[in-house]
Enzyme design. Sequence first.
Site, PDB file in Angstrom:
ATOM      1  N   ALA A  65     -60.940   5.404 -17.176  1.00 23.63           N
ATOM      2  CA  ALA A  65     -60.650   5.338 -18.606  1.00 23.63           C
ATOM      3  C   ALA A  65     -61.323   6.551 -19.251  1.00 23.63           C
ATOM      4  CB  ALA A  65     -61.204   4.041 -19.185  1.00 23.63           C
ATOM      5  N   GLY A 111     -61.218   2.653 -14.292  1.00 26.28           N
ATOM      6  CA  GLY A 111     -59.915   2.207 -14.797  1.00 26.28           C
ATOM      7  C   GLY A 111     -58.786   2.558 -13.835  1.00 26.28           C
ATOM      8  N   GLU A 114     -58.764   0.031 -11.291  1.00 21.72           N
ATOM      9  CA  GLU A 114     -58.245  -1.220 -11.869  1.00 21.72           C
ATOM     10  C   GLU A 114     -56.722  -1.188 -11.957  1.00 21.72           C
ATOM     11  OE1 GLU A 114     -61.235  -1.019 -15.154  1.00 21.72           O
ATOM     12  OE2 GLU A 114     -61.440  -3.151 -14.718  1.00 21.72           O
TER      13      GLU A 114
END
Length: 722
Positions: A65, A111, A114
């Site tokens: 992210a 992220g 993920e």
Amino acid sequence: MNFKLSITETGVATLLFDFENEKINKLDGDTLLELKGHLDELAKNSSVKLLVFESAKQGIFIAGADINEIKDIRSVDEAYQKAGFGQKILQQIALLPFPSLAVINGACVGGGCELALACSYRIISDDKKAVIGLPEVSLGIIPGFGGCVRLPKLIGLQAALQLILTAKLIPAKKALRLKLVDAIYNQSLSRDFIDNFIKQLINDTAFKKAILKKRKKSVSQKLLEDNALGRKLIFNKASQNLISKTKGHYPAPLKALQVIEAIADMNAEDALEAELKGFSEVAITDISKNLIQLFFTNEALKKETGVSDKNTLAVTINKASVLGAGVMGGGIAWLFSKNDKQVRLKDIEWEAVAKGYQTANQYYQQMQKFRKIKPNQIRYKMNHIAGCVNYNGFKQVDIVVEAVVENIKVKKSVLAEVENQLPDHAILASNTSSLSITEMASDLKRPENMIGMHFFNPVNRMPLVEIIPGKKTSQQTIATTVKLAKQLGKTPIVVGNCAGFLINRILIPMLNEAALILQEGGNVLHIDEAIEQFGLPMGPFVLADEVGIDIGFHVATILEDAYGERMKVAGIFNHIFNEEKLLGKKSGAGFYKHQKKSAIRYNKNIDAILTFYRGDKHISTTAFNHEQIVDRCILVMVNEAVRCLQEGIINNPAYLDMAMLMGTGFPAFRGGLLKYADNQGLQNICDKLTQLSKQYGERFKPAELLVEKANKQQLFYEGESK
Ligand SMILES: NC(=O)c1ccc[n+]([C@@H]2O[C@H](COP(=O)([O-])OP(=O)(O)OC[C@H]3O[C@@H](n4cnc5c(N)ncnc54)[C@H](O)[C@@H]3O)[C@@H](O)[C@H]2O)c1
């Protein structure tokens, strides 16, 4: 547009991630929004049979992210909204009416990992850069895009905790072993493998079944993880480990653990909600902001060349030599050999050279113990070190690192001698802890080649190298030494030439202050405890014993000579070194008794010495509470750090903070000395220092720059206000 969508006639949709104008792919708010648009469209397209995520960046799948966006989060609500948005979009991937595949060609982090977890399948390249993991807790946050929920489900509770709580990134082979990925592909044959894998996913049900079968938990895993009692055991053990490791200073891993435990029996929706709440609580803490700041500093340091002129050419060092095969010389020779550089290790006699070999070998043995090297590799690496007692072969070396005794006369004479043996381009670097580089270069023929290259002890564990240019050091010498230190796997930070340079100049006053507190009625154990609780890896007296009281005293004396009254060495150091001849750990006793295989114990003989200092003014051992000890020991460092900034010994407060972290183990959760001052409020620090200076003397008088910043309500870290 950061994603390029293509759909084949066979129904394979590919989203090729290529973040515009960036070397890496990251999931910022706009990119997530763009991704959402694609997912919305794809979900409606009945011809799609599989969605494939690929990256157009070499060596990077998705770096994570956008950390800048996380850094700017100021409220729980904002954290909840931001992470919630990302989490929802990744959940959209998981709920697509067709399967999805992540083709992990490189770093797949945070992220990014993920996103891969939200996919139905994952394959990874065998390229060295292809590492995968969830390092969020190292930034003071927890995975918030579904990682806490999906990872335990995929690879099991214990493996997931191990990955999330240690923040480690793992290579492809380990990822396959943990069942985090379904296959590894050879990077040079990647297209064929990927196309074939996709074809089988679409056409071959048995292929898909085989993958799912491979992911099944082992019997032992099932026995432990699939029942409440087993899970309780796992969580209790993980919690105990965390508390003993972090001493409760880092809330993020504890929060991750808490969340993972709480969601074990929840449905997906509730679990994701609990993860979001956990994320929002930690994302706004000062600790997270501090850790994120350190991350950015680290990134900036990686790009540093040490010089402002970008055209300065750093020469590559192939062959090195080290003068002095003592504790440091042996360690430095080890470092060159470990990084496959030929190194000559010279001392005045063979016995000393043998000790240098021993030190290098010890470091390799430690690596072997942690399975970081194999015995045959050790032999190969050790062969890079050529011991000698003369200058044969020095005509071929590109650098000499001098690590003889800390004495200016000896160093100058050794340097003058070796300079005659070297080719003209060779750099002369000194590992001195405190002596002037300019002075060392003063009689040399080529002072432009002379520089300080201060490694820390033990060389295998300490990441920092202070690079100290003298008055006449050339830009090329600086750039080359900085580049070399990086090649050796260290973090070089360029600092000015002053007594003690940056780290010792700031750290030694803390040790001295602790000794003064002791003389005034403090207690060794109590003082060490206070500083450890503040977060330093060891208290000042444990540290003094570790470093060696002889070495500490010697450097402290050099600092007193240079800085005068404010660094006057505490009498007790003089006493226990010169009169009692205690050296610390290496002699078996210092402030503590050190016996092999047993824990260190307070050396009660110190009591008798203290009576001498305290006399009839003997004060009770609880004369100072933790706060007073911390204020004196830490603020004396803050004040000296500000003086270093003021004098231009270093110009960047963030680099100073990173140097203290890497050179002294200053606690990362505090963000560094100057970040600590910022967080405490500079006016508050000034007031405390003024008060301390009234009580204990001029050494606490707030540095001018500190007063100026406090008056102007500024901070050391610009752009932030407190
Ligand atoms: N020990 C530490 O913790 C530490 C940390 C950082 C920097 N340093 C600095 O590193 C340097 C070396 O420290 P050390 O602790 O390794 O010392 P040490 O006493 O362990 O080793 C010094 C070595 O230099 C050798 N030597 C002396 N004169 C020589 C000459 N003319 N040619 C070749 N070898 C010679 C000695 O025989 C000895 O083996 C010092 O400048 C010290 O300040 C030490």
